[in-house]
Structure formats: C-alpha cells, structure tokens
Write a protein that holds these residues in place. Sequence first.
Motif, short mmCIF file in Angstrom:
data_model
loop_
_atom_site.label_atom_id
_atom_site.label_comp_id
_atom_site.label_asym_id
_atom_site.label_seq_id
_atom_site.Cartn_x
_atom_site.Cartn_y
_atom_site.Cartn_z
N TRP A 68 0.87 -1.30 0.05
CA TRP A 68 0.01 0.06 -0.19
C TRP A 68 0.98 1.35 0.04
N GLU A 69 1.93 1.26 1.03
CA GLU A 69 2.90 2.44 0.79
C GLU A 69 3.48 2.42 -0.50
N ARG A 101 2.54 1.81 -3.35
CA ARG A 101 1.60 2.15 -4.20
C ARG A 101 1.36 3.81 -4.17
N PHE A 102 1.15 4.10 -2.75
CA PHE A 102 0.26 5.39 -2.53
C PHE A 102 1.17 6.37 -1.84
N GLY A 103 2.43 6.08 -1.21
CA GLY A 103 3.53 6.87 -0.55
C GLY A 103 3.37 6.59 0.93
N TYR A 157 1.86 7.12 4.34
CA TYR A 157 0.94 7.45 4.86
C TYR A 157 0.43 6.76 6.07
N ASN A 193 -6.91 12.81 -1.09
CA ASN A 193 -6.47 11.55 -0.65
C ASN A 193 -6.90 10.90 0.57
N ILE A 237 -7.13 6.97 0.91
CA ILE A 237 -6.03 6.56 1.06
C ILE A 237 -5.25 6.56 2.25
#
Length: 407
Positions: free
Chosen positions: A68-69, A71-73, A75, A96, A99
């Motif tokens: 997940w990180e 893919r999306f950064g 957070y 976001n 997310i």
Amino acid sequence: MWLKIKRLFFMSLVVGVLGGVIGGVTWILLFTMNVGIDLLWYLIPTRLNFVFYPLVVCAIGGVLIGFWEKRFGRYPRELSDIMAEVKAGEKIPYNNLHIIGIAALMPLIFGGCIGPEAGLAGIIVGLCFWFSDKFRFAFSEIDEIAKIGMAATVGIVFGSPLFGFFNQIEDENQQPVIPKNKKMLMYFIGIIAGFGAFNLLSSIFGGTPGLGQFPPIENTGGIEWVSAIPLALVGGCIGMLYFVFKRLVKVAIRPIKNYIVLNAVLAGVILGGVGIILPYTMFSGEHQMTELMTTWQNMGFVLLFVTGIVKLLIGNICIEMGWRGGHIFPVIFSGAAIGYAIAIFLPIDPIFCVAVVTAALTSAILRKPLAVVLLLLLCFPINGIIPMTIGAFIGGAIPVPKFLREI
C-alpha cells in the motif's frame, strides 16, 4: 454591533457543524478499527490452536502495508509533522483522504504498537482544509479551522477535551499561548461539538473501551512524597530511551531504507515474534490497560519492566519501518507497566508510583507537561493530580541529549 453578533453566530454554527462531522468521522474509523481487531485477534484465534498465529498475521499485515505504501506513498504521517505544518500555515491536501484512512487502519488492525491519532489527524485536517476552501468567502478567520479540527480530533481520540486544547497550543520551551476571545470560543465549540457527536454515536452503536480507570490512591504519606522526585527522575530518564531507540532503529534500517515492502514485512515479523513472548508489546495498549491493572502483581518485576521497555522499542520499529501511527497510547502503557514494576519493590502506594512514573515518562517524550497531566486525568484518580504534576514537569524538564534532538 449586530453585524458582529451575526458573524460570531454564523462562525459558531459552522465550527459546531464541523466539530460534529469530526466526531462522526473519528467514531467511524475507531469503530472500524475495533471490529477489525475483534475479528482478527479474538474471533478467529478462538477457533485455531496455533502458537505462531501472531507471527503469521503480522507478517501478512506487513505485506499489505508495504505494498500500500509502495503504491500510494508514506501514510499516515506523524501527528507532530502535521501539527507543525498546520501551525506554520501550510495547506494539507484533501484529495487522498480514503488512501490515508486505509493506511491508518491496516497497522492498527494487524496489531501494530501504535495509536490511531496520527491517521485520524491526517484525515481530519485534510477535511478541515476542504471545509475552509468551501467557506473562505464567509469570514477571514477560516484559516484557524484546521487548528480547531486538530484540537477536536486529539481531544476526541483521547477522551479529554482539555487535552485536545492544550496539546494544540502548548509547545516545548514556550509558555502556552492561549487564543483570546473569539478564537478561544471557537476552539471549545469545535471540541465540545466533536466530543458530543462521538459520545452520542458511541452510546447508540458502541465505541472504544478507553484506557480504563485506575483506583484511587489510598496512601499519600511521607514516604510517598519523599519518593516522588526520584520516581519522576527515573521515569523521565527511561523516557529518553524512546529517542535512543528511535535513532538506533533509523541507523539499523538505513541499508534497507528504500526497500519499502521488505521493511514493512520485517517489522511485522518482529512485532508478531515478540508478541508471542510478550503479548502486551502489541497494539496501542488502550485495550490492555485494564488487564494490566488486575494482573500486574502476578506478572512480576522482570516481565513488567521488560514489557514496558520493549514496547518503547517496538513502537519505534513499527513507525520507522512503515507501520505508521501515533505513539501516545503505547507510551502511556509503557509508563504504567514500568511504574507497576517499580512498585513491586517499594513500600509505597502502587497507584502513586504508577502515576508519577507514567507522567514523567510520557512528558519526557511529548515535552508537554500540562497537556500530559490533563490527558492522564482521563485514567488516573483526581487525587493523583499532584503526583502526576510532579512527574510531568520533572520529566518534561529533563533535556533531550543534543545528539537526539534532531529526531
């Protein structure tokens, strides 16, 4: 005159509605978290007799969190970083939020040694900036909305409106700067509205169990007061270990820093592996505090003390290796475990000992003595306010070594 009253009423209404929305969003996320924890850690394990269940589940959690990180950064972001940007007047994006919500829930549900405040703060502050963009035409004070939302979120998560307020305004090495007149009113309207909405939903549908309530301090004789300062110094010095562990973890993972999935999986393996031996090192500690109050005498000094210290380490491992979240709940639990451990060997009231040590350790890490006292009043009895104040201000006064200040 009437125009000023009208504007004040309109702004109060807007802030009150926003506070209610914040309370509702906070309840939804915490309720979802608790459902996930109950399913994964109570319902399923009762049907399995598998010793290595925590290791397997946490490793799977690490895989999901890592991808997940990737893919999306990164957070959710840490609460202190979000607060610093909000106070500096920087804008937090709000495109976001879904997310951030999933990124915040996964490590909590999979047993991470973190609290929910960081993920919630990221969502709520983003929501506040969306809100402020929509109402910017209405009044100039709208830039304060994000700070009010931050205070409301923290107050709701920890069940203490005053903690939410003072945590927002109290900075290290500074006197609290109290917002005056209208701003102060807006803070409390937002916090109380959020707190009310959260409690209403919790009373109807159920909510979080809270930290639990310590029994009253029964003895406050001469030996307790004589031991207060030494206990506070011990708690504060142990609190410095949090920063030591943070630096050690940063150094240890430097060679694999860019391998996001590997970091998250390795953190899950460490979390689950240690959790098999020391179960209280998993989760935020909020759910386990009541258990600790009733079992501490059977655990013994070594198990209590080691649990408290290792939980400080595991919390840093989680946060630095991708299982991001807050650190306040785990720190409080560590302080309570260490306080109980020390109480085994001292002829003093155990709750007095726990109150001083927990306040000192927590304040040494948060660097906000007044906010810490207001927070701990949530779970400690009112006659513990003086011991907690002694612990909090001594712990907060212990300087962080120069080589650790940058973190």
